[in-house]
Design a protein around this motif. Structure first.
Motif, PDB file in Angstrom:
ATOM      1  N   PHE A  98       3.968  -9.018   4.925  1.00  0.00           N
ATOM      2  CA  PHE A  98       2.547  -8.715   5.171  1.00  0.00           C
ATOM      3  C   PHE A  98       1.607  -9.885   4.908  1.00  0.00           C
ATOM      4  O   PHE A  98       0.493  -9.918   5.432  1.00  0.00           O
ATOM      5  CB  PHE A  98       2.108  -7.492   4.351  1.00  0.00           C
ATOM      6  N   ASP A  99       2.046 -10.871   4.102  1.00  0.00           N
ATOM      7  CA  ASP A  99       1.146 -12.004   3.816  1.00  0.00           C
ATOM      8  C   ASP A  99       1.228 -13.070   4.913  1.00  0.00           C
ATOM      9  O   ASP A  99       0.576 -14.110   4.826  1.00  0.00           O
ATOM     10  CB  ASP A  99       1.427 -12.607   2.438  1.00  0.00           C
ATOM     11  N   HIS A 100       2.005 -12.801   5.956  1.00  0.00           N
ATOM     12  CA  HIS A 100       2.113 -13.726   7.100  1.00  0.00           C
ATOM     13  C   HIS A 100       1.630 -13.087   8.395  1.00  0.00           C
ATOM     14  O   HIS A 100       1.234 -13.793   9.317  1.00  0.00           O
ATOM     15  CB  HIS A 100       3.564 -14.198   7.269  1.00  0.00           C
ATOM     16  N   CYS A 101       1.698 -11.757   8.460  1.00  0.00           N
ATOM     17  CA  CYS A 101       1.359 -11.079   9.723  1.00  0.00           C
ATOM     18  C   CYS A 101       0.350  -9.948   9.529  1.00  0.00           C
ATOM     19  O   CYS A 101       0.105  -9.183  10.456  1.00  0.00           O
ATOM     20  CB  CYS A 101       2.633 -10.535  10.372  1.00  0.00           C
TER      21      CYS A 101
ATOM     22  N   GLY B 174       6.346 -22.716   6.836  1.00  0.00           N
ATOM     23  CA  GLY B 174       6.435 -21.281   6.534  1.00  0.00           C
ATOM     24  C   GLY B 174       6.843 -21.068   5.087  1.00  0.00           C
ATOM     25  O   GLY B 174       6.455 -21.837   4.195  1.00  0.00           O
ATOM     26  N   ASP B 175       7.677 -20.077   4.831  1.00  0.00           N
ATOM     27  CA  ASP B 175       8.116 -19.811   3.460  1.00  0.00           C
ATOM     28  C   ASP B 175       9.387 -20.586   3.091  1.00  0.00           C
ATOM     29  O   ASP B 175       9.984 -20.330   2.055  1.00  0.00           O
ATOM     30  CB  ASP B 175       8.319 -18.309   3.232  1.00  0.00           C
ATOM     31  N   LEU B 176       9.799 -21.553   3.926  1.00  0.00           N
ATOM     32  CA  LEU B 176      10.888 -22.437   3.499  1.00  0.00           C
ATOM     33  C   LEU B 176      10.426 -23.262   2.293  1.00  0.00           C
ATOM     34  O   LEU B 176      11.171 -23.417   1.312  1.00  0.00           O
ATOM     35  CB  LEU B 176      11.284 -23.377   4.651  1.00  0.00           C
TER      36      LEU B 176
ATOM     37  N   ASN C 210       2.268 -23.256   4.056  1.00  0.00           N
ATOM     38  CA  ASN C 210       1.831 -21.888   4.322  1.00  0.00           C
ATOM     39  C   ASN C 210       1.036 -21.247   3.171  1.00  0.00           C
ATOM     40  O   ASN C 210       0.192 -20.383   3.378  1.00  0.00           O
ATOM     41  CB  ASN C 210       3.077 -21.036   4.584  1.00  0.00           C
ATOM     42  N   HIS C 211       1.329 -21.627   1.924  1.00  0.00           N
ATOM     43  CA  HIS C 211       0.679 -20.952   0.781  1.00  0.00           C
ATOM     44  C   HIS C 211       0.042 -21.906  -0.215  1.00  0.00           C
ATOM     45  O   HIS C 211      -0.362 -21.477  -1.289  1.00  0.00           O
ATOM     46  CB  HIS C 211       1.702 -20.089   0.034  1.00  0.00           C
ATOM     47  N   ASP C 212      -0.015 -23.208   0.107  1.00  0.00           N
ATOM     48  CA  ASP C 212      -0.640 -24.115  -0.855  1.00  0.00           C
ATOM     49  C   ASP C 212      -2.139 -23.791  -0.927  1.00  0.00           C
ATOM     50  O   ASP C 212      -2.803 -23.702   0.103  1.00  0.00           O
ATOM     51  CB  ASP C 212      -0.423 -25.580  -0.451  1.00  0.00           C
TER      52      ASP C 212
ATOM     53  N   THR D 141       6.039 -16.588  11.269  1.00  0.00           N
ATOM     54  CA  THR D 141       7.312 -17.142  10.796  1.00  0.00           C
ATOM     55  C   THR D 141       8.283 -16.018  10.454  1.00  0.00           C
ATOM     56  O   THR D 141       9.491 -16.148  10.631  1.00  0.00           O
ATOM     57  CB  THR D 141       7.117 -18.024   9.552  1.00  0.00           C
ATOM     58  N   HIS D 142       7.728 -14.933   9.928  1.00  0.00           N
ATOM     59  CA  HIS D 142       8.497 -13.713   9.628  1.00  0.00           C
ATOM     60  C   HIS D 142       7.481 -12.600   9.433  1.00  0.00           C
ATOM     61  O   HIS D 142       6.277 -12.848   9.566  1.00  0.00           O
ATOM     62  CB  HIS D 142       9.409 -13.915   8.418  1.00  0.00           C
ATOM     63  N   LEU D 143       7.919 -11.391   9.147  1.00  0.00           N
ATOM     64  CA  LEU D 143       6.993 -10.253   9.192  1.00  0.00           C
ATOM     65  C   LEU D 143       6.627  -9.690   7.818  1.00  0.00           C
ATOM     66  O   LEU D 143       6.272  -8.523   7.714  1.00  0.00           O
ATOM     67  CB  LEU D 143       7.553  -9.163  10.126  1.00  0.00           C
TER      68      LEU D 143
HETATM   69 ZN   LIG Z   1       4.804 -15.710   2.092  1.00  0.00          ZN
END
Ligand SMILES: [Zn+2]
Length: 282
Positions: free
Chosen positions: A115-118, A215-217, A260-262, A111-113
């Protein structure tokens, strides 16, 4: 027990995670006071809340698509402790448990770069040497996000770690896209700015059903309320208007949303009551 896999038409969607990490509860909820957010996620003795590093495996008739790769090998021992990172089992072990090897992945979507996503995009293979974790995969990233990651602002510089994205370009695995893009006929990436300028969400559509990866939306079920916006967001007003628009559409068309983070739920639905949005588990 929350739902960990489901079907959108003939497409199989599996929720997986690269473990959990902890972030400051105040930073996760922006202007919302602790007495309100602590009802969802009680803080630890350092005022932090525990978050999931959630990914999706999307299995169409022709492709295995992985959305987000968690934190992977990207953090130093010091930072792993700082975030109280727990990665047992990690994303690769969880993929293996559903019969997927790294070479089976055709596309990775970030979703974006941050570090907790990629972070799991690449693997450490030697002193300061990293190679793509999914050797056959094309990694689908917005061009604007990639360019920003190469020269971030002082405010979010700590979130971009070069070894999680530069080796993709060096090894020929990088596929930069601009705007909406169909990865397969059923899986589309859609730019939704707010958290970052070029943040993208993922829409899966088949047989009249829709799944939307936020994502982080909207990182957790506690962020469904319009004013529950992370302090990390670079454009918080855009987060609010985009969240509202996407939830209205999702309610109208009965979409399933993926978080994404639940730490507890991969999936859920959104409903509106007394002019406010609420989360309902599947
Ligand atoms: Zn995040």
């Amino acid at each position: 027990m929350s739902v960990t896999s489901l079907k959108i038409g003939s497409i199989k969607i599996v929720g997986l995670r690269d473990g959990y990490f902890c972030l400051d509860g105040g930073a996760m909820f922006g202007v919302v006071p602790k007495v309100l957010w602590a009802k969802f996620f009680p803080a630890d003795d350092q005022n932090r809340i525990r978050l999931g590093l959630n990914s999706l495996l999307i299995q169409t008739a022709t492709a295995n698509i992985l959305v987000e790769t968690g934190i992977g090998d990207s953090l130093s021992d010091k930072h792993q402790k700082y975030y109280s990172l727990e990665r047992e089992p990690d994303l690769l072990a969880n993929l293996e448990a559903v019969g997927i090897k790294p070479e089976d992945i055709d596309f990775v979507i970030n979703t974006h770069l941050h570090f907790d996503h990629c972070g799991g995009n690449t693997q450490r293979v030697g002193e300061n040497k990293y190679l793509p974790t999914f050797p056959r995969a094309k990694y689908i990233i917005q061009r604007g996000e990639y360019n920003y990651a190469l020269a971030p602002s002082l405010r979010d510089k700590v979130s971009y770690l070069e070894m999680t994205f530069k080796p993709l370009a060096e090894q020929g695995n990088l596929q930069l896209v601009e705007g909406r893009y169909f990865v397969t006929p059923e899986v589309e990436v859609i730019p939704v700015p707010g958290h970052t300028r070029h943040h993208q969400c993922v829409k899966v559509q088949k047989g009249g059903q829709v799944l939307f990866f936020l994502g982080d939306l909207v990182p957790t079920r506690a962020h469904v309320g319009l004013s529950y916006v992370m302090s990390y967001d670079l454009y918080p007003l855009e987060t609010i208007t985009n969240k509202q628009e996407i939830f209205e559409k999702g309610i109208e068309e009965d979409w399933i949303f993926a978080f994404n983070h639940d730490p507890d739920y991969y999936f859920g639905k959104i409903y509106k009551e007394n002019q406010r949005f609420h989360f309902r588990p599947l």
